[in-house]
Design an enzyme around this catalytic site. Structure first.
Site, PDB file in Angstrom:
ATOM      1  CB  THR A  37       8.350   3.977   8.680  1.00  0.00           C
ATOM      2  OG1 THR A  37       9.101   4.989   8.019  1.00  0.00           O
ATOM      3  CG2 THR A  37       7.748   4.598   9.930  1.00  0.00           C
ATOM      4  CG  ASP A  38      13.379   5.159   6.823  1.00  0.00           C
ATOM      5  OD1 ASP A  38      12.229   5.638   6.792  1.00  0.00           O
ATOM      6  OD2 ASP A  38      14.200   5.325   5.901  1.00  0.00           O
ATOM      7  CD  GLU A  39       8.830   9.330   7.395  1.00  0.00           C
ATOM      8  OE1 GLU A  39       8.242  10.113   8.158  1.00  0.00           O
ATOM      9  OE2 GLU A  39       8.626   9.295   6.166  1.00  0.00           O
ATOM     10  CE1 TYR A  60       3.243   6.851   8.635  1.00  0.00           C
ATOM     11  CE2 TYR A  60       5.431   7.779   8.282  1.00  0.00           C
ATOM     12  CZ  TYR A  60       4.556   6.713   8.190  1.00  0.00           C
ATOM     13  OH  TYR A  60       4.975   5.504   7.675  1.00  0.00           O
ATOM     14  CE  LYS A 118       4.114   2.716  10.672  1.00  0.00           C
ATOM     15  NZ  LYS A 118       3.157   1.639  10.263  1.00  0.00           N
TER      16      LYS A 118
HETATM   17  P1  NAD Z   1      -0.991   3.386   1.931  1.00  0.00           P
HETATM   18  O1  NAD Z   1      -1.447   4.669   2.501  1.00  0.00           O
HETATM   19  O2  NAD Z   1      -0.758   3.269   0.460  1.00  0.00           O
HETATM   20  O3  NAD Z   1      -2.032   2.234   2.313  1.00  0.00           O
HETATM   21  C1  NAD Z   1      -2.588   2.127   3.596  1.00  0.00           C
HETATM   22  C2  NAD Z   1      -3.757   1.154   3.518  1.00  0.00           C
HETATM   23  O4  NAD Z   1      -4.271   0.981   4.837  1.00  0.00           O
HETATM   24  C3  NAD Z   1      -4.919   1.650   2.639  1.00  0.00           C
HETATM   25  O5  NAD Z   1      -5.399   0.604   1.834  1.00  0.00           O
HETATM   26  C4  NAD Z   1      -5.969   2.078   3.660  1.00  0.00           C
HETATM   27  O6  NAD Z   1      -7.310   1.950   3.178  1.00  0.00           O
HETATM   28  C5  NAD Z   1      -5.693   1.104   4.792  1.00  0.00           C
HETATM   29  N1  NAD Z   1      -6.159   1.620   6.092  1.00  0.00           N
HETATM   30  C6  NAD Z   1      -5.955   2.853   6.615  1.00  0.00           C
HETATM   31  N2  NAD Z   1      -6.547   2.940   7.820  1.00  0.00           N
HETATM   32  C7  NAD Z   1      -7.105   1.728   8.074  1.00  0.00           C
HETATM   33  C8  NAD Z   1      -7.838   1.201   9.172  1.00  0.00           C
HETATM   34  N3  NAD Z   1      -8.129   1.940  10.255  1.00  0.00           N
HETATM   35  N4  NAD Z   1      -8.249  -0.091   9.106  1.00  0.00           N
HETATM   36  C9  NAD Z   1      -7.984  -0.850   8.014  1.00  0.00           C
HETATM   37  N5  NAD Z   1      -7.321  -0.391   6.941  1.00  0.00           N
HETATM   38  C10 NAD Z   1      -6.867   0.878   6.985  1.00  0.00           C
HETATM   39  O7  NAD Z   1       0.329   2.997   2.751  1.00  0.00           O
HETATM   40  P2  NAD Z   1       1.646   2.236   2.261  1.00  0.00           P
HETATM   41  O8  NAD Z   1       2.575   3.213   1.661  1.00  0.00           O
HETATM   42  O9  NAD Z   1       1.247   1.015   1.533  1.00  0.00           O
HETATM   43  O10 NAD Z   1       2.263   1.823   3.673  1.00  0.00           O
HETATM   44  C11 NAD Z   1       1.911   0.582   4.278  1.00  0.00           C
HETATM   45  C12 NAD Z   1       2.662   0.456   5.594  1.00  0.00           C
HETATM   46  O11 NAD Z   1       4.062   0.523   5.353  1.00  0.00           O
HETATM   47  C13 NAD Z   1       2.352   1.583   6.573  1.00  0.00           C
HETATM   48  O12 NAD Z   1       2.276   1.017   7.852  1.00  0.00           O
HETATM   49  C14 NAD Z   1       3.547   2.523   6.463  1.00  0.00           C
HETATM   50  O13 NAD Z   1       3.760   3.179   7.673  1.00  0.00           O
HETATM   51  C15 NAD Z   1       4.654   1.547   6.152  1.00  0.00           C
HETATM   52  N6  NAD Z   1       5.791   2.044   5.359  1.00  0.00           N
HETATM   53  C16 NAD Z   1       5.577   2.690   4.162  1.00  0.00           C
HETATM   54  C17 NAD Z   1       6.680   3.072   3.392  1.00  0.00           C
HETATM   55  C18 NAD Z   1       6.501   3.755   2.059  1.00  0.00           C
HETATM   56  O14 NAD Z   1       7.492   4.192   1.467  1.00  0.00           O
HETATM   57  N7  NAD Z   1       5.293   3.867   1.517  1.00  0.00           N
HETATM   58  C19 NAD Z   1       7.975   2.797   3.838  1.00  0.00           C
HETATM   59  C20 NAD Z   1       8.152   2.156   5.067  1.00  0.00           C
HETATM   60  C21 NAD Z   1       7.046   1.766   5.810  1.00  0.00           C
HETATM   61  O1  DAU Z   2      10.860   6.475   4.842  1.00  0.00           O
HETATM   62  C1  DAU Z   2       9.665   5.767   4.811  1.00  0.00           C
HETATM   63  C2  DAU Z   2       8.498   6.715   4.626  1.00  0.00           C
HETATM   64  O2  DAU Z   2       8.537   7.158   3.276  1.00  0.00           O
HETATM   65  C3  DAU Z   2       7.168   6.063   4.943  1.00  0.00           C
HETATM   66  O3  DAU Z   2       7.127   5.741   6.314  1.00  0.00           O
HETATM   67  C4  DAU Z   2       6.005   6.984   4.585  1.00  0.00           C
HETATM   68  O4  DAU Z   2       4.774   6.315   4.776  1.00  0.00           O
HETATM   69  C5  DAU Z   2       6.135   7.383   3.122  1.00  0.00           C
HETATM   70  O5  DAU Z   2       5.102   8.279   2.772  1.00  0.00           O
HETATM   71  C6  DAU Z   2       7.498   8.025   2.867  1.00  0.00           C
HETATM   72  O6  DAU Z   2       7.605   9.292   3.558  1.00  0.00           O
HETATM   73  P1  DAU Z   2       8.260  10.586   2.867  1.00  0.00           P
HETATM   74  O7  DAU Z   2       7.759  11.775   3.563  1.00  0.00           O
HETATM   75  O8  DAU Z   2       9.721  10.415   2.723  1.00  0.00           O
HETATM   76  O9  DAU Z   2       7.601  10.421   1.371  1.00  0.00           O
HETATM   77  P2  DAU Z   2       6.965  11.491   0.385  1.00  0.00           P
HETATM   78  O10 DAU Z   2       6.765  10.790  -0.922  1.00  0.00           O
HETATM   79  O11 DAU Z   2       5.804  12.213   0.966  1.00  0.00           O
HETATM   80  O12 DAU Z   2       8.139  12.556   0.186  1.00  0.00           O
HETATM   81  C7  DAU Z   2       9.422  12.165  -0.267  1.00  0.00           C
HETATM   82  C8  DAU Z   2      10.295  13.407  -0.306  1.00  0.00           C
HETATM   83  O13 DAU Z   2       9.826  14.263  -1.360  1.00  0.00           O
HETATM   84  C9  DAU Z   2      10.245  14.243   0.955  1.00  0.00           C
HETATM   85  O14 DAU Z   2      11.526  14.789   1.212  1.00  0.00           O
HETATM   86  C10 DAU Z   2       9.262  15.355   0.628  1.00  0.00           C
HETATM   87  C11 DAU Z   2       9.446  15.551  -0.867  1.00  0.00           C
HETATM   88  N1  DAU Z   2       8.245  15.977  -1.631  1.00  0.00           N
HETATM   89  C12 DAU Z   2       7.108  15.249  -1.485  1.00  0.00           C
HETATM   90  C13 DAU Z   2       5.962  15.596  -2.169  1.00  0.00           C
HETATM   91  C14 DAU Z   2       4.686  14.818  -1.985  1.00  0.00           C
HETATM   92  C15 DAU Z   2       8.316  17.067  -2.503  1.00  0.00           C
HETATM   93  O15 DAU Z   2       9.370  17.705  -2.669  1.00  0.00           O
HETATM   94  N2  DAU Z   2       7.168  17.404  -3.184  1.00  0.00           N
HETATM   95  C16 DAU Z   2       5.997  16.737  -3.044  1.00  0.00           C
HETATM   96  O16 DAU Z   2       4.977  17.136  -3.682  1.00  0.00           O
END
Ligand code: NAD
Ligand code: DAU
Length: 339
Positions: free
Chosen positions: A125-127, A153, A157
């Site tokens: 992730t970019d985080e 988190y 990562k």
């Molecule tokens: P998500 O939370 O929607 O899904 C995570 C999945 O992993 C779930 O199906 C969960 O059951 C499974 N899981 C959790 N712990 C596990 C374990 N110990 N063993 C096996 N399975 C397990 O997450 P997402 O948003 O789909 O993110 C997927 C990946 O992409 C993550 O690694 C996250 O860090 C990365 N990522 C997410 C975003 C985003 O915007 N959502 C952006 C950049 C990177």
């Molecule tokens: O940048 C990649 C990341 O993006 C991934 O690595 C993470 O897994 C993914 O969850 C996401 O992280 P963020 O923290 O950016 O996503 P989130 O949807 O939780 O929040 C997006 C923005 O919105 C953040 O600035 C917080 C704000 N927010 C979020 C929620 C849930 C609100 O203002 N209200 C809310 O209820």
């Protein structure tokens, strides 16, 4: 080719499996997922009868189970999506983030080493780069930006990323890492900003905006992320990190107002709530490397992607209504009541 996809019952992993089985019908996809609160088998219902698809309920930290699976399935590549992914939950309870995101990554890579130096891709992730100031729109995250995390988190990562690079240098494991910005699209769990706002809007519930809603995220349609990962796994240079993002920065408040407008609701639903602790201000990816080396560019414009996403939530109410009617309600009350 047989590919193990971890975390495939989650948002991005699930979208990746759908994409991969269509794009590469010659490949076998083996999904392993622990089915935590974020894992949903109904996300995989459209592919469950595909003869090239198999699902195992398995924890990536379960070394014995993972080794047994590698013996049975003999994978050619592993793509690790499995993670605890929600920043707010990591602030409440960091431990499971360290377990899954770090120990789980090490376990999967140990299996790759043991069963023939198998190709390994880490979905990061970019985080891991921390945040950028709001008043410097000229700054972007490149692959050279120092790791500088803010939340448990992102720290977990980042720890995993460092381990992946160490396994390459120390053991010669053929690895790559992608660091992507915020994804949006179908099957996104409704604890995250966009699906939470869509679901609350449709239910005429308050829309909880953290702080003043001025934080900026760089949004990418999930299928574009899936295509980037596919390219990196096939053509990326071993040992390299690739940033993935589409120059689509938006303030949270503007996203919320856009959703309200699309759904024909009223802005009086917006409720400003106490800010997230350690809240990152701005994320912005410079995707020059993946563009120059692999020819990747995002294909879905935000204006189209957000409409498609909202349409999907309208057409698939049963998918998210089932989620928010269960344990999610306790989570929601704990995180948002009296905030
Ligand atoms: P998500 O939370 O929607 O899904 C995570 C999945 O992993 C779930 O199906 C969960 O059951 C499974 N899981 C959790 N712990 C596990 C374990 N110990 N063993 C096996 N399975 C397990 O997450 P997402 O948003 O789909 O993110 C997927 C990946 O992409 C993550 O690694 C996250 O860090 C990365 N990522 C997410 C975003 C985003 O915007 N959502 C952006 C950049 C990177
Ligand atoms: O940048 C990649 C990341 O993006 C991934 O690595 C993470 O897994 C993914 O969850 C996401 O992280 P963020 O923290 O950016 O996503 P989130 O949807 O939780 O929040 C997006 C923005 O919105 C953040 O600035 C917080 C704000 N927010 C979020 C929620 C849930 C609100 O203002 N209200 C809310 O209820």
């Amino acid at each position: 080719m047989t590919i193990i996809v971890t975390g495939g019952a989650g948002f991005i992993g699930g979208n990746f499996i759908h994409y991969h089985l269509k794009a590469h019908p010659e490949d076998r996809v083996v999904c392993i997922d622990k089915l935590t609160y974020a894992g949903n088998l109904s996300t995989l219902a459209p592919v469950k009868d595909n003869r090239n698809f198999r699902f195992y309920k398995l924890d990536i930290c379960d070394r014995e189970g993972v080794y047994k699976l590698f013996e049975e399935e003999k994978p050619d590549a592993v793509i690790n999506f499995a993670a605890e992914s929600h920043v707010d939950r990591s602030i409440e309870n960091p431990e499971i983030f360290l377990q899954t995101n770090i120990i789980g990554t090490a376990t999967m890579m140990d299996a790759c080493r043991k069963y023939g130096n198998i190709r390994y891709h880490q979905v990061s992730t970019d985080e891991v780069y921390g945040d950028l100031p709001l008043d410097r729109p000229d700054l972007f995250f490149t692959e050279e930006t120092p790791i500088h995390t803010s939340s448990p988190y992102s720290s977990s990562k980042a720890g995993a990323d460092l381990l992946v690079l160490a396994y390459h240098r120390t053991y010669g494991l053929p690895v790559t890492i992608s660091r992507c910005s915020n994804n949006y699209g179908p099957y996104h769990f409704p604890e995250k900003l966009i699906p939470l706002m869509i679901a609350n809007c449709l239910n005429d519930k308050p829309l909880p905006v953290y702080g003043e809603g001025l934080n900026v995220r760089d949004w990418l349609y999930v299928e574009d992320h899936c295509k980037a990962i596919d390219l990196i796994v096939r053509k990326g240079r071993i040992g390299e990190v690739y940033n993935v993002g589409g120059h689509n920065e938006m303030k949270n408040i503007d996203i919320v107002k856009l959703i309200i407008k699309e759904l024909g609701k009223d802005e009086t639903l917006i409720t400003y709530v106490t800010d997230r602790k350690g809240h990152d201000l701005r994320y912005a990816i410079d995707p020059t490397k993946i563009h120059n080396e692999l020819g990747w560019l995002p294909e879905t414009k935000f204006a189209d992607g957000i409409k498609k996403t909202i349409r999907w939530y309208l057409d698939n109410k049963s998918w998210w209504e089932e989620i928010i009617s269960g344990e999610y309600q306790n989570y929601y009350d704990k995180m948002y009541s009296n905030r």
